[in-house]
Design an enzyme around this catalytic site. Structure first.
Site, PDB file in Angstrom:
ATOM      1  N   HIS A   1      -0.930   0.432   7.548  1.00 13.63           N
ATOM      2  CA  HIS A   1      -1.542   0.583   6.227  1.00 13.63           C
ATOM      3  C   HIS A   1      -1.463   2.040   5.788  1.00 13.63           C
ATOM      4  O   HIS A   1      -1.506   2.950   6.621  1.00 13.63           O
ATOM      5  CB  HIS A   1      -3.006   0.125   6.291  1.00 13.63           C
ATOM      6  CG  HIS A   1      -3.717   0.169   4.978  1.00 13.63           C
ATOM      7  ND1 HIS A   1      -3.292  -0.534   3.864  1.00 13.63           N
ATOM      8  CD2 HIS A   1      -4.848   0.840   4.589  1.00 13.63           C
ATOM      9  CE1 HIS A   1      -4.123  -0.298   2.860  1.00 13.63           C
ATOM     10  NE2 HIS A   1      -5.065   0.534   3.265  1.00 13.63           N
TER      11      HIS A   1
ATOM     12  N   CYS B   1       0.822  -1.211   0.000  1.00 13.57           N
ATOM     13  CA  CYS B   1       0.000   0.000   0.000  1.00 13.57           C
ATOM     14  C   CYS B   1       0.856   1.261   0.000  1.00 13.57           C
ATOM     15  O   CYS B   1       0.422   2.304  -0.495  1.00 13.57           O
ATOM     16  CB  CYS B   1      -0.946  -0.011   1.202  1.00 13.57           C
ATOM     17  SG  CYS B   1      -0.131  -0.309   2.786  1.00 13.57           S
TER      18      CYS B   1
END
Length: 863
Positions: A823, A342
């Site tokens: 994330h 990510c």
């Protein structure tokens, strides 16, 4: 020969067709290869686009180079190489045929053709199935030969087709099979004895019972003890108390806290010395009050129902709980998460929202593709153009048809959509040779951004380099506090790093009250109170950036001795695009990395003109240009790191980056010392090469000199009596991909100064070509080493100076406690509204969390 003759009917016609096929393929036999071990077979993705066997035109795989091409690009490869034989792969998606009972019948033909192709999880639904089809296609006439056709094809062709279809993924080396697939059930699981001692494990607030560590904690499944693990080079760390407990008690199994989900947990057997499966894990956890069905993997161990709405940064940043409208079309294409990728997705979405990068790669796409090497998967500009086109073309971001929308609403389900792109080929190339980005571990988006800029710098496309928009000059003013004399220097930078001014928090009373409640809850083993986040004014962070900083171990050339010194940084130029990083990641007094969970009121409009550098002022006197002496101690007993810290400049930022990865502190200092302060990445390579040595974690001891300069001193630019480069420095340059003779030549030409030797090599490309260096790992890939001295090059660095007024257009946010976990998502302002890019999910943003960002992107407001 007519095409119809190739596919004649039965009887004699079939025999003639078989003979014709063999005769037809004879001229092409020398160009048909059988994939060997080590050959990469790209049968899932086009080298120039994101077409695949799922695409309407399928995928053509060259039977000589094993590269894949979509229908739009196959003619280009044929014209460029003259290769005529391709294997055409096509996957068809159809609705399943209902059975007699009304249910769908399972159906999959040609199953042996695509053993290693990824399947879309949507296609495994109850209403859809897929069929795989393969053909040989001969160019330029597009003759097609259906497969399998074993009797009619020459043996070599049959073997080559079978080997190609069964070949493993070309990315398998970058993505090794996870150990979970190979785990065996522990021999202790069935007969494990659990003590009835009344221990109950709370949902959060865990801490090692023998030290204060709160990460890498393991729950012993026999007595319920919570203890820390041992340190690993992948970032997890501890003091080994869990292992010590096993040695004392013999209790064999432990589960890692924070990994417990309804699907299982990470279990380790100390007796078997390996990760294992525990088929009875649910029962074993229930013994200590843990309900697996209610657990989710989170950074702090909290269950989802323990988190208050709109408080968790995971919910705030991802805008959970709000119905977001999906966005489709050019510029609204999502990117698949390949497993902790990510950080790459967020950075690349930002990069290709900038017009200069769009023009450089997508605007020049035909020229880049026409001049790409024979293997475009190994060309940086080709892969950048491919990614940019995939994100901006809209081909991979199409809304469902109106009829499909109605069907989805009626059935409350989704028909398979092939929206979004998978940056697998891009990641494999851009991370090649990099010890961190080539792994599947989470990375720092800021470090990846600088790594990308470095690659853009080294691979120019056109007359202008798009990375010029980020580059600016920093003026550093250093003043000797005793003599009051000053020195002005300039360096290149790409990121403005702002410290978090915690002392300026506007809600200090709330923070103090929250901390008291948190400690009380921890002591009582209750869930923590609702989070209170420190609110920091942006103006305070900007003020902290502009204030003078003390210079440790400052040596004054005016006094010819150590003195107190202060350094002030100002902008010698303002970039076209200003990148601002909020320094949320830091270290505690115990050197444990932590993240500052703060809220900073970032402005939409920013004016930093007051930070413009002024240069030497009237009345200021410059410090003499005299280098400090190199101090070599006489007593070998004093040759320790503590002694040399007084005379050597150890880059503590690089030390901290390595320490955050879990390496021992002394080993980190030693690595930075021996690599001449060239940054964390070069030091990381040194660590990997020396971590098995018995004195790896011991304090640095410089070898005896015996009349020659030590390798440690040589790392700082000292010269040996015979000017022979120290072997340690030669090994460092060789480890970066250069040949030994070039490393020795560069070191001799620069008096054994490692940093100057690398500059010497990079400024002579003709020598690089002769030596065939692997330029995949460079010292400029971390922030400290991106600060190139402005004096390099006769014309100086390219800059785009202008007014210091900016407008916010994007930001990257991080969720989690460390850059090594968590994330990333990004928000971009497009067409007057904010859009959230969360991997494949691209939606209109309702509440962009601008105060929660990690890296902010501003563009200059035209004057």
């Amino acid at each position: 020969m007519q095409r119809a003759a190739l596919f004649g009917g039965g009887g004699g016609d079939a025999q003639m067709a078989a003979g014709d096929l063999g005769e037809l393929l004879v001229p092409y036999m020398p160009t048909i290869r059988v994939p060997k071990s080590g050959d990469r077979v790209y049968k899932t993705e086009c080298a120039f686009s994101y077409d695949s066997p799922d695409s309407e035109g399928g995928l053509y795989v060259c039977m000589n180079t094993f590269l894949g091409f979509g229908r739009e690009h196959i003619e280009r490869h044929y014209r460029k190489t003259g290769q005529c034989v391709y294997l055409h792969l096509k996957r068809h998606v159809r609705e399943k045929v209902p059975g007699a009972s009304g249910g769908a019948l399972p159906k999959r033909r040609n199953a042996k053709l695509f053993l290693d192709l990824e399947t879309n999880s949507d296609l495994n639904g109850d209403d859809f199935e897929y069929e795989d089809e393969a053909k040989l296609v001969l160019f330029p006439d597009h003759y097609e030969i259906s497969l399998p056709n074993i009797e009619e094809l020459p043996a070599l062709v049959t073997i080559a087709c079978d080997a190609l279809l069964s070949a493993k993924s070309p990315y398998r080396k970058q993505e090794p099979d996870s150990w979970e697939e190979e785990l065996q059930a522990s021999k202790h699981a069935k007969t494990l004895v659990q003590l009835d001692n009344g221990v109950r494990i709370p949902p959060s607030g865990w801490k090692c019972s023998k030290c204060d560590l709160r990460e890498n904690l393991w729950l012993n499944l026999t007595d319920g003890s919570v203890l820390c693990g041992k340190w690993f080079f992948d970032g997890s760390g501890g003091n080994g108390h869990a292992v010590e407990h096993y040695k004392e008690t013999g209790y064999p199994l432990a589960v890692k806290l924070g990994t417990i989900t309804p699907d299982g947990a990470d279990v380790y057997s100390f007796d078997e010395e390996e990760p294992v499966l525990d088929p009875h894990i649910a029962k074993h956890l229930a013994h200590f009050g843990i309900d697996m069905l209610q657990m989710q993997v989170t950074e702090n161990g909290l269950r989802d129902n323990d988190i208050k709405p709109r408080v968790s940064e995971w919910e705030v940043i991802q805008e959970s709980g709000v119905k977001l409208k999906p966005m489709y079309g050019p510029g609204y294409t999502g990117m698949k998460n390949l497993g902790n990728s990510c950080y790459l997705n967020a950075v690349m979405q930002i990069i290709f929202s900038i017009p200069e990068f769009q023009r450089a790669y997508v605007g020049n796409l035909p020229r880049i593709y026409d001049y790409s090497p024979l293997d475009p998967t190994q060309d940086f500009n080709t892969q950048m153009a491919k990614l940019g086109h995939g994100l901006l073309s809209g081909q991979y971001s199409k809304p469902p048809m109106k009829s499909e929308l109605i069907e989805q609403v009626m059935k409350e389900e989704h028909k398979p959509q092939h929206n979004g792109i998978s940056p697998r080929m891009f990641k494999a190339f851009i991370s090649k040779g990099h010890p961190e980005f080539s792994s599947n571990r989470q990375q720092d988006a800021q470090e990846f951004f600088l790594h990308l800029i470095n690659l853009v710098e080294r691979n120019p496309v056109g007359s202008e380099n798009p990375s010029d928009v980020f580059r600016f000059l920093v003026e550093e003013r250093t003043q000797c506090c005793q003599s009051r004399k000053v020195r002005y220097t300039e360096r290149v930078d790409y990121i403005m790093q702002l410290p978090v001014a915690m002392e300026a928090a506007t809600n200090k009373d709330e923070l103090i009250a929250y901390e008291l409640k948190r400690r009380e809850a921890e002591a009582a083993r209750r869930a923590p109170p609702e989070l209170v986040r420190a609110k920091i004014p942006f103006s305070a962070c900007l003020q902290a950036f502009s204030e003078p900083n003390n210079v440790e171990d400052f040596w004054s050339s005016a006094l010819q001795a150590k003195s107190a010194g202060v350094k002030t940084s100002r902008f010698a130029s303002f970039p076209e695009y200003l990148v601002v990083q909020i320094k949320k990641f830091t270290f505690g007094l115990d050197w444990i990395p932590k993240k500052l969970d703060v809220s900073v009121d970032m402005p939409d409009f920013l004016d930093i003109n007051h930070l413009r550098a002024t240069g030497l002022q009237p009345g200021e006197e410059e410090l003499p240009d005299i280098a400090p002496p190199i101090i070599i101690p006489d007593d070998p007993k004093d040759r320790t790191m503590n002694h040399f810290m007084e005379s050597l400049d150890i880059d503590e930022s690089s030390v901290m980056q390595l320490a955050e990865m879990g390496f021992p502190l002394e080993a980190c200092r030693k690595a930075v010392y021996y690599t001449g302060n060239l940054g964390a990445e070069v030091a990381f390579n040194w660590i990997i090469a020396h971590m098995e040595e018995p004195d790896f974690a011991e304090p640095l001891v410089v070898p005896a000199f015996g009349g020659a300069t030590s390798s440690g001193a040589a790392g700082l630019g000292a010269v040996g009596l015979d000017n022979q480069p120290p072997e340690e420095m030669v090994a460092i340059i060789i480890s970066m991909g250069f040949q030994r003779n070039l490393a020795i030549q560069a070191l001799k030409a620069t008096n054994n100064n490692l940093e100057r030797a690398l500059e010497w090599i990079f400024s002579r490309p003709e020598l690089e070509e002769e030596s065939e260096p692997a330029l995949d790992v460079m010292d400029l890939e971390n922030h400290a080493n991106a600060n190139i001295l402005a004096e390099t090059g006769s014309e100086g660095p390219r800059i785009k100076d202008g007014p210091g007024r900016y407008e916010l257009f994007g930001f990257i946010s991080h969720m989690g406690t460390s850059t090594m976990s968590g994330h990333y998502v990004c928000h971009l302002k497009k067409e007057g509204r904010w859009v959230i890019y969360n991997d494949l999910r691209v939606c209109a943003s309702e509440r962009p969390p601008k105060d929660q960002g990690y890296i902010y992107f501003y563009h200059r407001i035209p004057s």
